[in-house]
Design a protein around this motif. Sequence first.
Motif, PDB file in Angstrom:
ATOM      1  N   SER A 166       0.829  -1.214   0.000  1.00 37.88           N
ATOM      2  CA  SER A 166       0.000   0.000   0.000  1.00 37.88           C
ATOM      3  C   SER A 166       0.858   1.257   0.000  1.00 37.88           C
ATOM      4  CB  SER A 166      -0.920   0.020   1.225  1.00 37.88           C
ATOM      5  OG  SER A 166      -1.910  -0.951   1.113  1.00 37.88           O
ATOM      6  N   LEU A 208       2.494   1.710  -3.379  1.00 44.39           N
ATOM      7  CA  LEU A 208       1.530   2.191  -4.363  1.00 44.39           C
ATOM      8  C   LEU A 208       1.310   3.691  -4.189  1.00 44.39           C
ATOM      9  CD1 LEU A 208      -0.407   1.517  -6.678  1.00 44.39           C
ATOM     10  CD2 LEU A 208      -2.142   1.019  -4.950  1.00 44.39           C
ATOM     11  N   ARG A 219       4.921   1.190  -8.391  1.00 43.36           N
ATOM     12  CA  ARG A 219       3.928   0.188  -8.766  1.00 43.36           C
ATOM     13  C   ARG A 219       4.469  -1.241  -8.769  1.00 43.36           C
ATOM     14  NH1 ARG A 219      -0.727   2.027 -10.968  1.00 43.36           N
ATOM     15  NH2 ARG A 219      -0.894   0.251 -12.396  1.00 43.36           N
ATOM     16  N   GLU A 261      -6.719  -5.399  -2.470  1.00 38.29           N
ATOM     17  CA  GLU A 261      -7.088  -4.053  -2.924  1.00 38.29           C
ATOM     18  C   GLU A 261      -5.948  -3.411  -3.713  1.00 38.29           C
ATOM     19  OE1 GLU A 261      -9.050  -0.484  -3.679  1.00 38.29           O
ATOM     20  OE2 GLU A 261      -9.759  -2.504  -3.264  1.00 38.29           O
ATOM     21  N   VAL A 262      -4.721  -3.602  -3.273  1.00 43.01           N
ATOM     22  CA  VAL A 262      -3.576  -3.059  -4.017  1.00 43.01           C
ATOM     23  C   VAL A 262      -3.562  -3.641  -5.430  1.00 43.01           C
ATOM     24  CG1 VAL A 262      -1.056  -3.029  -4.187  1.00 43.01           C
ATOM     25  CG2 VAL A 262      -2.159  -2.502  -2.009  1.00 43.01           C
ATOM     26  N   ARG A 301      -6.033  -4.878  -7.075  1.00 42.30           N
ATOM     27  CA  ARG A 301      -7.190  -4.358  -7.804  1.00 42.30           C
ATOM     28  C   ARG A 301      -6.869  -2.972  -8.356  1.00 42.30           C
ATOM     29  NH1 ARG A 301     -10.878  -0.899  -7.858  1.00 42.30           N
ATOM     30  NH2 ARG A 301     -10.349   0.006  -5.853  1.00 42.30           N
ATOM     31  N   GLN A 302      -6.262  -2.128  -7.524  1.00 40.37           N
ATOM     32  CA  GLN A 302      -5.914  -0.776  -7.964  1.00 40.37           C
ATOM     33  C   GLN A 302      -4.869  -0.787  -9.074  1.00 40.37           C
ATOM     34  OE1 GLN A 302      -5.123   2.062  -4.838  1.00 40.37           O
ATOM     35  NE2 GLN A 302      -6.651   1.112  -3.516  1.00 40.37           N
ATOM     36  N   LEU A 303      -4.010  -1.788  -9.040  1.00 39.09           N
ATOM     37  CA  LEU A 303      -3.002  -1.920 -10.087  1.00 39.09           C
ATOM     38  C   LEU A 303      -3.589  -2.517 -11.366  1.00 39.09           C
ATOM     39  CD1 LEU A 303      -0.016  -3.196  -7.947  1.00 39.09           C
ATOM     40  CD2 LEU A 303      -0.158  -1.003  -9.153  1.00 39.09           C
ATOM     41  N   GLY A 304      -4.809  -3.004 -11.274  1.00 43.15           N
ATOM     42  CA  GLY A 304      -5.453  -3.584 -12.440  1.00 43.15           C
ATOM     43  C   GLY A 304      -5.121  -5.048 -12.654  1.00 43.15           C
TER      44      GLY A 304
END
Length: 70
Positions: free
Chosen positions: A26, A29, A34, A56-57, A59-62
Amino acid sequence: MAALRQFQQAIAIDPGYAEAHAGLASAALAAGKREVARVEAERALARDPANAEAREVLRQLGGGTPEGAC
């Protein structure tokens, strides 16, 4: 960034501490690191497949959640 150092120190003390890997993910990020975030989130999930912060990390990174992690 102080948070990065603190999580790195926690991991040095206990490399199996999933929450420290997730916290480092986290913080990385947030700092724009990244690739570090992705690697640490995956390490957290390898130790604790249910770790919500690591999920969640990713997910945020795709990247979603690695195959086989539940």
